[in-house]
Design a protein around this motif. Structure first.
Motif, PDB file in Angstrom:
ATOM      1  N   ALA A  89       1.045  -1.188   0.097  1.00 38.83           N
ATOM      2  CA  ALA A  89      -0.186   0.087  -0.095  1.00 38.83           C
ATOM      3  C   ALA A  89       0.725   1.026  -0.202  1.00 38.83           C
ATOM      4  CB  ALA A  89      -0.795   0.028   1.245  1.00 38.83           C
ATOM      5  N   GLU A  90       2.068   1.091   0.636  1.00 43.54           N
ATOM      6  CA  GLU A  90       2.896   2.237   1.324  1.00 43.54           C
ATOM      7  C   GLU A  90       3.300   2.147  -0.429  1.00 43.54           C
ATOM      8  OE1 GLU A  90       6.909   3.419   3.028  1.00 43.54           O
ATOM      9  OE2 GLU A  90       6.158   1.933   3.529  1.00 43.54           O
ATOM     10  N   ALA A  91       4.055   1.910  -0.930  1.00 46.62           N
ATOM     11  CA  ALA A  91       4.661   1.823  -1.882  1.00 46.62           C
ATOM     12  C   ALA A  91       3.631   1.922  -3.580  1.00 46.62           C
ATOM     13  CB  ALA A  91       5.532   0.776  -3.161  1.00 46.62           C
ATOM     14  N   ARG A  92       2.724   1.722  -3.113  1.00 52.35           N
ATOM     15  CA  ARG A  92       1.525   2.131  -4.730  1.00 52.35           C
ATOM     16  C   ARG A  92       0.850   3.288  -4.595  1.00 52.35           C
ATOM     17  NH1 ARG A  92      -2.903  -0.258  -2.476  1.00 52.35           N
ATOM     18  NH2 ARG A  92      -2.053  -2.292  -3.728  1.00 52.35           N
ATOM     19  N   PHE A  93       1.368   4.064  -3.221  1.00 49.56           N
ATOM     20  CA  PHE A  93       0.747   5.570  -2.987  1.00 49.56           C
ATOM     21  C   PHE A  93       1.436   6.884  -3.008  1.00 49.56           C
ATOM     22  CE2 PHE A  93      -1.875   4.091   0.815  1.00 49.56           C
ATOM     23  CZ  PHE A  93      -3.641   3.743   0.132  1.00 49.56           C
ATOM     24  N   THR A  94       3.139   5.679  -2.774  1.00 51.03           N
ATOM     25  CA  THR A  94       4.843   6.919  -3.143  1.00 51.03           C
ATOM     26  C   THR A  94       3.924   7.214  -5.591  1.00 51.03           C
ATOM     27  OG1 THR A  94       5.179   6.134  -1.508  1.00 51.03           O
ATOM     28  CG2 THR A  94       6.925   6.801  -3.243  1.00 51.03           C
ATOM     29  N   ALA A 175       9.192   0.640 -10.095  1.00 52.13           N
ATOM     30  CA  ALA A 175       9.715  -1.122  -9.750  1.00 52.13           C
ATOM     31  C   ALA A 175       9.964  -1.631  -8.192  1.00 52.13           C
ATOM     32  CB  ALA A 175      10.718  -0.352 -10.231  1.00 52.13           C
ATOM     33  N   LYS A 176       9.472  -0.574  -7.408  1.00 53.22           N
ATOM     34  CA  LYS A 176       9.121  -0.155  -6.008  1.00 53.22           C
ATOM     35  C   LYS A 176       8.032  -0.947  -6.194  1.00 53.22           C
ATOM     36  CE  LYS A 176      13.077   2.922  -5.021  1.00 53.22           C
ATOM     37  NZ  LYS A 176      13.570   4.352  -4.070  1.00 53.22           N
ATOM     38  N   GLN A 177       7.403  -0.508  -6.303  1.00 56.05           N
ATOM     39  CA  GLN A 177       5.682  -1.020  -5.888  1.00 56.05           C
ATOM     40  C   GLN A 177       5.300  -2.315  -6.962  1.00 56.05           C
ATOM     41  OE1 GLN A 177       1.960   1.317  -8.701  1.00 56.05           O
ATOM     42  NE2 GLN A 177       0.347  -0.466  -7.575  1.00 56.05           N
ATOM     43  N   ASN A 178       5.669  -2.805  -7.560  1.00 58.51           N
ATOM     44  CA  ASN A 178       5.793  -4.205  -8.114  1.00 58.51           C
ATOM     45  C   ASN A 178       6.878  -4.974  -7.715  1.00 58.51           C
ATOM     46  OD1 ASN A 178       3.833  -3.502 -10.844  1.00 58.51           O
ATOM     47  ND2 ASN A 178       5.866  -2.917 -12.184  1.00 58.51           N
TER      48      ASN A 178
END
Length: 514
Positions: A89-94, A175-178
């Protein structure tokens, strides 16, 4: 007036056109994908000729609903899975934040004020008797006349991505989100494997407990009969003492085995979060031993198999993210261009009179050029390149470790499968030997030493078979873990992945993925 408006609009269009044109410039980044050392073929025996198959139904092959239930409960209770979901969730918002930086920002403002108007620059005292004319020159306003001011407007600002810094930040965030999505899957696979190992350890412990109970009963009966024979004078006291010692030794092993099973069950309780009394009832109701199914086929090409591991994919995305970070740090060393603009409307109310004023501006168009920073930006670039080199090294090491884990699991699984027939034959023949020796001992044709030696070898063979079955289940679970647990990177990259995978119920997730 029309010419002025036309020139202003033309200026705005030109500014945006120049910005969009310049935003096409970007700096060269390090490769987002690198080669990793993968062997051309496995150096281990493959089941079923090595054709590619899915691991999605791995646990359902056992036909053990309790194991599936325990895995689902463990995933729901696992702090590692919960932490991984929070990081997703954090990576998605970022990622949303990084993408929004590429677009213009628009802010609205509104204000209202009321206060007395100040009147200055009045007529000199000796200017004559024209009081009326003086009053008309100030519009009939005095210093105590209140005035209401209402203002509303829109302000916009856009940073033109001249050298790709914002795009690099967006790519790194994506890339961090994936990668976070893949790590969430890896956490689930790890929990499933850990729970399955604990479950099989519990079953093996119970099986070993039954072996120890049978051995203790047999030794206790031999000790009782030997004591009766010794009291009748048919058996030497030394033989009776040996029989009692053997029975005590078996009783001690039985107590130790019960304690180990109790500790193992508490570990399963901690993993699943199920109450111990409830878990004991479920274990008692389920069949004690199930045969492992045939191992599903494995991709004969290591690169195909390794690519389906979420941890390897996460490490690969770590390289892509580090590459984008290098591009972002490099772009920080180059000029930045920002375009601003605003429109507004003001209204003044005083003594029943209203006056409105509309304003708009395009600009300023600001160009910021870094001149002197003491080497800070260059140091940031070098640090980003060092992190990129580290990410590449970790990715390649991760691939090597993945190949090793798969081959070790294949070797262990093949070895335990080959040893199973020998272990079963050993137990069968040792049991026949013990039965014959016990019959001879009952008729006085065999000594107690022969009987105890035969019993000891039978117990060792039974214990070795239980240990072998435990090793086989560990290798079976290790193969599941090393092959990625049924995860698929195509599913991870699908548009519906984020919404569907995070909201699926634990039971459904276990049935469909791990």
């Amino acid at each position: 007036m029309r010419k002025l408006r036309f020139r202003s609009r033309l200026t705005a269009v030109l500014c945006m056109g120049i910005g969009i044109g310049l935003s096409g410039c970007s700096l060269t980044r390090p490769p987002a994908q690198v080669e990793a050392p993968v062997p051309a073929q496995w150096r281990a025996p493959l089941p079923h000729g090595g054709s590619l198959a899915s691991l999605a139904n791995w646990w359902s092959q056992l036909d053990d609903p309790l194991l599936v239930e325990l895995i689902a409960a463990a995933e729901a209770a696992s702090p590692n899975v919960a932490s991984a979901a929070a990081r997703v969730a954090e990576a998605r918002f970022t990622r949303v934040q990084a993408g929004a930086a590429l677009l213009p920002s628009l802010d609205g403002t509104a204000s209202a004020s009321r206060g007395p108007v100040g009147v200055s620059g009045g007529s000199p005292s000796g200017a004559g008797t024209g009081a009326g004319s003086g009053s008309s020159s100030s519009g009939g306003l005095s210093s105590s006349t209140p005035i209401t001011t209402l203002q509303a407007g829109l302000q916009s600002k856009w940073e033109v991505d001249l050298f790709g810094r914002l795009r690099a930040d967006r790519d790194a965030a994506e890339a961090k989100q994936n990668s976070a999505n893949a790590k969430w899957h890896d956490a689930r696979v790890a929990v499933a494997a850990e729970t399955a190992n604990a479950y099989f350890a519990e079953r093996a412990c119970q099986q070993q407990l039954r072996v120890s109970e049978a051995d203790a009963r047999s030794r206790a009966e031999t000790s009782r009969l030997t004591d009766l024979s010794a009291k009748a004078g048919f058996t030497a006291p030394a033989d009776a003492a040996l029989a009692r010692a053997s029975a005590s030794d078996a009783s001690g092993r039985l107590t130790q085995q019960r304690a180990q099973c109790a500790v193992q069950r508490k570990a399963l309780v901690a993993l699943s979060g199920i109450d111990e009394a409830t878990l004991e009832g479920k274990l008692a109701a389920a069949p004690a031993q199930r045969a492992l199914p045939a191992v599903g086929s494995i991709a004969s090409v290591p690169a195909e198999a390794i690519s389906q591991r979420p941890d390897v994919y996460a490490a690969e995305l770590g390289v892509a993210s580090a590459s984008a970070d290098v591009g972002s740090a490099e772009a920080e060393r180059y000029p930045k261009l920002t375009v601003s603009g605003s429109i507004g409307r003001s209204q003044y109310r005083v003594s029943g009179v209203r006056q409105s004023l509309e304003t708009w501006t395009v600009g300023p168009v600001a160009l910021t050029v870094p001149l002197l920073d003491g080497g800070s930006r260059k140091a940031n670039v070098d640090a980003a390149k060092a992190r990129y080199a580290e990410a590449v090294s970790l990715y390649r090491a991760n691939v090597r470790q993945a190949v090793r884990e798969v081959e070790e699991a294949l070797v262990n699984l093949d070895a335990t499968d080959t040893r199973t027939a020998d272990a079963d034959a050993a137990v069968k023949n040792y049991q026949a030997s013990f039965d014959a020796t016990q019959a001879r001992y009952s008729t006085g044709l065999a000594s107690l030493f022969e009987l105890e030696d035969s019993r000891r070898t039978l117990f060792s063979a039974q214990t070795a078979r239980v240990s072998l079955q435990r090793e086989r289940t560990e290798a079976w679970v290790a193969l599941y873990r090393s092959m990625g647990g049924g995860w698929n990177r195509q599913a991870a990259q699908s548009p519906s992945f984020e919404s569907s995978s995070m909201t699926t119920s634990p039971a459904a997730k276990v049935a469909t993925s791990p």
